[in-house]
Design a protein around this motif. Sequence first.
Motif, PDB file in Angstrom:
ATOM      1  N   ILE A 211       0.989  -1.297  -0.003  1.00 20.62           N
ATOM      2  CA  ILE A 211       0.087  -0.253  -0.062  1.00 20.62           C
ATOM      3  C   ILE A 211       0.786   1.308  -0.024  1.00 20.62           C
ATOM      4  CG2 ILE A 211      -0.115   0.103   2.424  1.00 20.62           C
ATOM      5  CD1 ILE A 211      -2.927   1.160   0.069  1.00 20.62           C
ATOM      6  N   PHE A 212       2.155   1.134   0.395  1.00 14.49           N
ATOM      7  CA  PHE A 212       2.847   2.217   0.487  1.00 14.49           C
ATOM      8  C   PHE A 212       3.728   2.632  -0.818  1.00 14.49           C
ATOM      9  CE2 PHE A 212       3.015   0.272   4.616  1.00 14.49           C
ATOM     10  CZ  PHE A 212       2.443   1.223   5.439  1.00 14.49           C
ATOM     11  N   THR A 213       3.749   1.527  -1.781  1.00 13.85           N
ATOM     12  CA  THR A 213       4.566   1.622  -3.084  1.00 13.85           C
ATOM     13  C   THR A 213       3.899   2.895  -3.922  1.00 13.85           C
ATOM     14  OG1 THR A 213       5.451  -0.667  -2.948  1.00 13.85           O
ATOM     15  CG2 THR A 213       5.459   0.626  -4.862  1.00 13.85           C
ATOM     16  N   PRO A 214       2.652   3.104  -4.098  1.00 16.37           N
ATOM     17  CA  PRO A 214       1.983   3.661  -5.111  1.00 16.37           C
ATOM     18  C   PRO A 214       2.437   5.444  -4.662  1.00 16.37           C
ATOM     19  CG  PRO A 214       0.606   2.147  -4.760  1.00 16.37           C
ATOM     20  CD  PRO A 214       1.476   1.981  -3.755  1.00 16.37           C
ATOM     21  N   PRO A 215       2.280   5.715  -3.403  1.00 13.28           N
ATOM     22  CA  PRO A 215       2.525   7.315  -2.982  1.00 13.28           C
ATOM     23  C   PRO A 215       4.083   7.329  -3.055  1.00 13.28           C
ATOM     24  CG  PRO A 215       1.757   6.210  -1.047  1.00 13.28           C
ATOM     25  CD  PRO A 215       1.567   5.145  -2.321  1.00 13.28           C
ATOM     26  N   LEU A 216       4.831   6.448  -2.827  1.00 15.30           N
ATOM     27  CA  LEU A 216       6.407   6.698  -2.866  1.00 15.30           C
ATOM     28  C   LEU A 216       6.835   6.680  -4.360  1.00 15.30           C
ATOM     29  CD1 LEU A 216       7.540   4.011  -0.099  1.00 15.30           C
ATOM     30  CD2 LEU A 216       7.570   6.541  -0.161  1.00 15.30           C
ATOM     31  N   ALA A 242       5.194  16.939 -15.224  1.00 12.27           N
ATOM     32  CA  ALA A 242       5.689  16.267 -13.981  1.00 12.27           C
ATOM     33  C   ALA A 242       4.713  15.824 -13.046  1.00 12.27           C
ATOM     34  CB  ALA A 242       6.560  17.113 -13.306  1.00 12.27           C
ATOM     35  N   VAL A 243       3.706  16.465 -12.596  1.00 15.20           N
ATOM     36  CA  VAL A 243       2.588  15.846 -11.723  1.00 15.20           C
ATOM     37  C   VAL A 243       1.905  15.045 -12.486  1.00 15.20           C
ATOM     38  CG1 VAL A 243       0.505  16.528 -10.726  1.00 15.20           C
ATOM     39  CG2 VAL A 243       2.389  18.210 -10.551  1.00 15.20           C
ATOM     40  N   LEU A 244       1.541  14.964 -13.754  1.00  9.45           N
ATOM     41  CA  LEU A 244       0.888  14.027 -14.594  1.00  9.45           C
ATOM     42  C   LEU A 244       1.634  12.686 -14.665  1.00  9.45           C
ATOM     43  CD1 LEU A 244      -1.001  16.459 -16.997  1.00  9.45           C
ATOM     44  CD2 LEU A 244      -1.976  15.384 -15.658  1.00  9.45           C
ATOM     45  N   LEU A 245       2.822  12.890 -14.791  1.00  5.18           N
ATOM     46  CA  LEU A 245       3.602  11.660 -14.986  1.00  5.18           C
ATOM     47  C   LEU A 245       3.821  10.794 -13.855  1.00  5.18           C
ATOM     48  CD1 LEU A 245       6.513  12.840 -17.455  1.00  5.18           C
ATOM     49  CD2 LEU A 245       4.651  11.343 -17.974  1.00  5.18           C
ATOM     50  N   SER A 246       3.756  11.864 -12.576  1.00  2.26           N
ATOM     51  CA  SER A 246       3.641  11.083 -11.299  1.00  2.26           C
ATOM     52  C   SER A 246       2.507  10.312 -10.969  1.00  2.26           C
ATOM     53  CB  SER A 246       4.075  12.141 -10.266  1.00  2.26           C
ATOM     54  OG  SER A 246       5.181  12.722 -10.500  1.00  2.26           O
ATOM     55  N   GLN A 247       1.347  10.938 -11.422  1.00  3.12           N
ATOM     56  CA  GLN A 247       0.123  10.332 -11.455  1.00  3.12           C
ATOM     57  C   GLN A 247      -0.038   9.032 -12.060  1.00  3.12           C
ATOM     58  OE1 GLN A 247      -2.921  13.153 -12.660  1.00  3.12           O
ATOM     59  NE2 GLN A 247      -2.912  14.192 -10.997  1.00  3.12           N
ATOM     60  N   TYR A 248       0.583   8.964 -13.286  1.00  2.00           N
ATOM     61  CA  TYR A 248       0.937   7.699 -14.103  1.00  2.00           C
ATOM     62  C   TYR A 248       1.345   6.996 -13.198  1.00  2.00           C
ATOM     63  CZ  TYR A 248       2.245   4.882 -18.049  1.00  2.00           C
ATOM     64  OH  TYR A 248       2.391   3.758 -18.951  1.00  2.00           O
ATOM     65  N   ALA A 249       2.624   7.039 -12.644  1.00  2.00           N
ATOM     66  CA  ALA A 249       3.384   6.165 -11.747  1.00  2.00           C
ATOM     67  C   ALA A 249       2.631   5.725 -10.715  1.00  2.00           C
ATOM     68  CB  ALA A 249       4.661   6.731 -11.426  1.00  2.00           C
ATOM     69  N   TYR A 250       1.882   6.633 -10.058  1.00  2.00           N
ATOM     70  CA  TYR A 250       1.018   6.023  -9.037  1.00  2.00           C
ATOM     71  C   TYR A 250       0.106   4.895  -9.376  1.00  2.00           C
ATOM     72  CZ  TYR A 250      -2.588   6.374  -5.291  1.00  2.00           C
ATOM     73  OH  TYR A 250      -3.427   5.969  -4.263  1.00  2.00           O
ATOM     74  N   HIS A 251      -0.650   5.394 -10.558  1.00  2.00           N
ATOM     75  CA  HIS A 251      -1.832   4.321 -11.042  1.00  2.00           C
ATOM     76  C   HIS A 251      -1.389   2.999 -11.149  1.00  2.00           C
ATOM     77  CE1 HIS A 251      -4.665   7.488 -10.924  1.00  2.00           C
ATOM     78  NE2 HIS A 251      -4.369   8.402 -11.745  1.00  2.00           N
ATOM     79  N   LYS A 252       0.060   2.871 -11.732  1.00  2.00           N
ATOM     80  CA  LYS A 252       0.483   1.519 -12.111  1.00  2.00           C
ATOM     81  C   LYS A 252       0.591   0.716 -10.976  1.00  2.00           C
ATOM     82  CE  LYS A 252       4.139   3.179 -14.267  1.00  2.00           C
ATOM     83  NZ  LYS A 252       5.548   3.216 -15.112  1.00  2.00           N
ATOM     84  N   TYR A 253       0.846   1.275 -10.013  1.00  2.00           N
ATOM     85  CA  TYR A 253       1.155   0.539  -8.655  1.00  2.00           C
ATOM     86  C   TYR A 253      -0.143   0.303  -7.877  1.00  2.00           C
ATOM     87  CZ  TYR A 253       6.009   0.131  -9.990  1.00  2.00           C
ATOM     88  OH  TYR A 253       7.136  -0.212 -10.645  1.00  2.00           O
ATOM     89  N   ALA A 254      -0.791   1.514  -8.020  1.00  2.00           N
ATOM     90  CA  ALA A 254      -2.077   1.463  -7.410  1.00  2.00           C
ATOM     91  C   ALA A 254      -2.991   0.328  -7.893  1.00  2.00           C
ATOM     92  CB  ALA A 254      -2.890   2.598  -7.323  1.00  2.00           C
TER      93      ALA A 254
END
Length: 282
Positions: A211-216, A242-254
């Motif tokens: 659960i901690f991986t997506p925000p990290l 940069a924010v949108l790419l960070s959201q993309y990374a979050y979504h992958k792991y979430a």
Amino acid sequence: MSEPLKPRAPRRHTLSVCLICKNEADRIEPCLQSVAGWADELIVFDSGSTDGTVEIVRRYTDQLWITDWPGYGPQRQRSLEAASGEYVFTIDADERVTPELRAQIDAELARETVPCAVYRMPWGPIFFGKRLRFGGRYASPQARLFRREGAEFPMAQVHETLKFPPGPVGRLSGRLDHDSYRDYRHMVDKHTQYAWLLAQEKLARGKRTTIFTPPLRFVWEFILQYLIRGLVLDGRRGFLLAVLLSQYAYHKYAALYTLQLSGAKPDPKFAPENRQRRVGGP
């Protein structure tokens, strides 16, 4: 509108341009204009467009296949297997080959012996109407020109990476323009779709997360894109990207974590052995 093609220098080696598409009528024509009349053959695989894309493509080439959608890697492999040129250039509907890049490719293919099996070139990212100077992840050079013999695309459903043919890898300075997103909704929808596919691929490979991986991952991706890869120098657009790419990374792991929570079983089409399986020709 792309710049008109100038008469090209004679090439010793033939060139095929391969494109896969679906419902790109609003932006495919400048892409086609940038390569039609320049390549020795233009090969298009359409996976069921309903918006007039097919009618536009037919104005530029008769080498058009209308097929199902097996995933990005398999579809690119189909287009590669339909090509006959000694060298292949892969392009997407949201990209344009600039005159500088065309001239450099012509010069390489005019040599008696082409020195490299693969050529990388810079993307010229355009983000909501303006070209970015740095572009973050979109500044990474793209391996789009390669010798056909020995090349292969994996069966990956998304983010397919070319298996290079044997030989040296060169680099061209000419730019491949890339205007990926029609609007904000298109960008978010595209990222969500890719994130879901990648999460299923990770699950099939036995990857697990917490659960901690997506925000990290969100925080790390923002630092990587904004500070390390230079989007800070692209002003307001750079910050937004940069924010949108960070959201993309979050979504992958979430997405991967939710698959774990629900006890989802891996989809066989994402299994590693199927990523290596070749598909038949057109």
